[in-house]
Write an enzyme that holds these catalytic residues in place. Structure first.
Site, PDB file in Angstrom:
ATOM      1  N   CYS A 199    -110.551 -72.587-113.805  1.00  0.00           N
ATOM      2  CA  CYS A 199    -110.456 -72.337-115.238  1.00  0.00           C
ATOM      3  C   CYS A 199    -108.986 -72.413-115.628  1.00  0.00           C
ATOM      4  CB  CYS A 199    -111.074 -70.982-115.607  1.00  0.00           C
ATOM      5  SG  CYS A 199    -110.250 -69.576-114.825  1.00  0.00           S
ATOM      6  N   CYS A 252    -106.307 -62.988-127.831  1.00  0.00           N
ATOM      7  CA  CYS A 252    -106.120 -64.304-128.464  1.00  0.00           C
ATOM      8  C   CYS A 252    -105.562 -65.326-127.482  1.00  0.00           C
ATOM      9  CB  CYS A 252    -105.232 -64.191-129.694  1.00  0.00           C
ATOM     10  SG  CYS A 252    -103.507 -63.809-129.346  1.00  0.00           S
TER      11      CYS A 252
END
Length: 451
Positions: free
Chosen positions: A408, A246
């Site tokens: 990223c 998550c």
């Protein structure tokens, strides 16, 4: 020549660090006051709790307070007094006091579970609070197990709660799990799932497994009756680069609440023998469409290395080595590139940023919208892997001298992207930004947001 911009950034960073330290000190002092109050109220210390695996003497009757508190479930025909007594004398271990563990613990304590064990090595962070509902702003920086304990005792002071503020591993798992009746896997990593599965099979404990990611959730029970264990379904762990937690993929807090509450329900059913247990079945929840699917999964694997009649694994192993990833929900940093294919954020800031180059941000559009570096272009990793980016950057890719830098959030997806592009254009200078945007905030610009 004095770089005023760099000095200002450093000043802002120092001020923010000082403010964070002051806030952390205030939180620690508040946590200390709460712990001292709990101890003064008669709660045992961790050391006293963990010195013995013996559970208190079973209770044979309900008190007047029990009857008043649990009256709405006592009148259920399939629950009744005997069900409440079973729950009162039960012990449940919850591994992971995060988005799943918090609601699971909350409902178990509210229902009257007599003994609860909480395991979590981590501390409360602000980014936890949208889904980890037992924690609070003023307990940021506190052990998650201790934070949850404080909240749970406010809900039901009659529940006996043991805190294990540590990382569960091959060395301590059997000792920790042994005294409990049921184990809830509320972790967020593959290595811990294998560890809990193997330990529970060896100790003959049912394992209620839940997971949640993005808008989806899953629930099943392993190692119960004739149902399969986790290794029956997944005899070989997935490659690290294929695993998303998550922290990387995101999750909506309400989804973890739904799955965690259902884990509590399954634990209660196991304890009192109510209804059909989710063994041999997998419940899949799609929060986008609010659809529940209940599917059959395979039966026990006859040659399973753990739960078969002749198991090959009879003691716990090194699960981080077995899975090739850490047994935490923290980042598992990938190491896919050669050193000359990697670029430190300070080097990029000092040298390359002022020169012609192509800076590609491979995060999904939703993340790119949160924050981005100047002159960066959003090209999601999915577009790179399916080569749809080629037409868009055909002109730039013709120039073999033009440096291409990929970044990223944390420096993992950018490595995958560099690998893919380099395979097609081996003569180009293509590098990834080590540590991604998190490293940029830590080493270059303290004012850049972290998420």
């Amino acid at each position: 020549m004095i770089d005023s911009e760099a000095l200002e950034s450093e000043r802002v960073k120092l001020k923010r660090d000082i403010a964070d330290l002051r806030a952390n000190l205030n939180r620690k002092e508040q946590c200390l006051r709460e712990l001292e109050a709990a101890i003064a109220a008669g709660e045992d210390s961790d050391e006293a709790e963990e010195s013995s695996n013996d559970m208190p003497t079973p209770q044979t009757k309900l008190t007047n307070d029990d009857i008043a508190r649990y009256s709405r479930q006592l009148i259920l025909q399939d629950f009744g007094v005997q069900g409440q007594l079973k729950l009162k004398n039960s012990s449940v271990l919850i591994v992971g006091m995060g988005g799943l563990g918090c609601p699971a613990a909350q409902y178990l304590v509210a229902a009257g579970c007599g003994h609860l064990g909480l395991i979590d090595y981590d501390e409360v962070e602000r980014s936890n609070l949208h889904r980890q509902i037992l924690h609070s702003e003023h307990r940021c920086g506190m052990s998650k197990a201790e934070s949850a304990r404080i909240a749970l005792l406010e809900l039901n002071s009659h529940c006996q709660i043991r805190c294990h503020s540590r990382l569960i591993n091959s060395m301590n798992a059997m000792h920790i799990i042994r005294p409990y009746d049921v184990v809830l896997d509320c972790s967020d990593n593959v290595a811990t799932r294998y560890l809990l599965n193997d330990a529970c099979v060896m100790l003959r404990k049912p394992l209620v497994s839940g997971s949640a990611l993005k808008m989806d959730g899953q629930l099943t029970v392993y190692g119960y009756g004739q149902g399969p264990c986790y290794r029956c379904i997944y005899p070989v762990p997935p490659p690290p680069e294929a695993v998303t937690n998550c922290g990387d993929g995101g999750v909506l807090g309400a989804v973890t609440g739904i799955i965690g509450a259902m884990q509590a329900l399954e634990a209660i059913k196991l304890i009192i023998g109510l209804g059909d247990v989710m063994s041999g079945r997998l419940l899949i929840f799609d929060g986008s469409s609010f659809m529940f699917r209940n599917i059959r999964i395979r039966t026990k694997r006859p040659n399973c290395h753990v739960c078969s009649a002749q198991p090959l694994i009879t003691e716990l192993i090194d699960y981080e080595m077995f899975c090739g990833m850490h047994a935490t929900d923290k980042d598992n940093p990938l190491d896919l590139l050669e050193p000359d294919q990697r670029l430190e954020v300070k080097e990029y800031h000092q040298k390359l940023q002022s020169q012609p180059h192509l800076l590609l941000d491979v995060r999904p559009p939703a993340e790119f919208e949160i924050c981005q570096l100047p002159r960066s272009i959003n090209v999601p990793l999915s577009e790179i892997l399916d080569d749809s980016y080629l037409k868009r950057f055909a002109k730039q890719l013709e120039d073999k001298e033009l440096p291409i830098v990929l970044l990223c959030r944390r420096g993992n997806d950018s490595q995958i992207a560099v690998q893919h592009i380099t395979n097609r254009f081996p003569a180009h200078s293509i590098r990834d930004l080590v540590g991604g945007l998190h490293a940029w905030t830590g080493s270059v610009d303290a004012t850049f947001p972290i998420y």
